[in-house]
Scaffold this motif. Structure first.
Motif, PDB file in Angstrom:
ATOM      1  N   MET A   1       0.711  -1.120   0.167  1.00  0.00           N
ATOM      2  CA  MET A   1       0.370   0.022  -0.136  1.00  0.00           C
ATOM      3  C   MET A   1       0.402   1.209   0.383  1.00  0.00           C
ATOM      4  O   MET A   1       1.664   1.833   1.218  1.00  0.00           O
ATOM      5  CB  MET A   1      -0.912   0.361   1.674  1.00  0.00           C
ATOM      6  N   LYS A   2       0.682   2.184  -0.369  1.00  0.00           N
ATOM      7  CA  LYS A   2       1.144   3.327  -1.417  1.00  0.00           C
ATOM      8  C   LYS A   2       0.743   4.172  -0.190  1.00  0.00           C
ATOM      9  O   LYS A   2      -0.067   4.767  -0.221  1.00  0.00           O
ATOM     10  CB  LYS A   2       1.294   3.652  -2.658  1.00  0.00           C
ATOM     11  N   LEU A   3       2.377   5.608   0.682  1.00  0.00           N
ATOM     12  CA  LEU A   3       1.702   5.966   1.669  1.00  0.00           C
ATOM     13  C   LEU A   3       0.996   7.475   0.838  1.00  0.00           C
ATOM     14  O   LEU A   3       2.457   7.948   0.014  1.00  0.00           O
ATOM     15  CB  LEU A   3       2.144   6.109   2.225  1.00  0.00           C
ATOM     16  N   THR A   4       0.394   8.414   1.420  1.00  0.00           N
ATOM     17  CA  THR A   4       0.106   9.603   0.949  1.00  0.00           C
ATOM     18  C   THR A   4       1.363  10.413   0.966  1.00  0.00           C
ATOM     19  O   THR A   4       1.920  10.010   2.344  1.00  0.00           O
ATOM     20  CB  THR A   4      -1.468  10.270   0.809  1.00  0.00           C
ATOM     21  N   PRO A   5       1.327  11.278   0.540  1.00  0.00           N
ATOM     22  CA  PRO A   5       2.256  12.948   0.993  1.00  0.00           C
ATOM     23  C   PRO A   5       2.152  12.698   2.930  1.00  0.00           C
ATOM     24  O   PRO A   5       2.830  12.786   3.850  1.00  0.00           O
ATOM     25  CB  PRO A   5       2.873  13.644   0.718  1.00  0.00           C
TER      26      PRO A   5
END
Length: 109
Positions: A1-5
């Motif tokens: 899962m890619k984290l948002t900034p």
């Protein structure tokens, strides 16, 4: 899962102690006040739904606002996009906006 900034910042802040967080809170309060007063001072329209103002500057009669933009796609994992610069000016009493780009042209910096 890619984290948002934003999520990355939250994870980083979770490691800070209360003194560091209080310093950040003070800075955030001042920064929010600056942005809000500048928006009022320049008679800008409110930030559109799905957008977040990052920075504001003025050159002559045009106000430039750096905004993060939500694309509206339900499952977009990279929202918000940008930030992008938009210009705002009054024509016959009506505020007109236009897209400037990812960066301000050198003549506007």
């Amino acid at each position: 899962m890619k984290l948002t900034p934003f999520e990355k910042v939250i994870r980083l802040l979770e490691r800070w102690n209360s003194d560091e967080l209080k310093r950040l809170q003070g800075w955030l309060s001042i920064r929010i006040e600056q942005l809000e007063s500048l928006t009022e001072e320049l008679d800008l329209p409110p930030v559109k739904s799905g957008r977040e103002a990052v920075s504001v500057c003025q050159l002559n009669s045009i106000v430039y606002r750096l905004e993060k933009v939500r694309c509206g796609k339900e499952n977009c994992g990279t929202c918000p996009h940008g930030p992008y610069w938009y210009g705002y000016q009054r024509n016959n009493g009506k505020v007109v906006s236009f897209y400037v780009g990812k960066e301000l042209p050198p003549s506007l910096r």
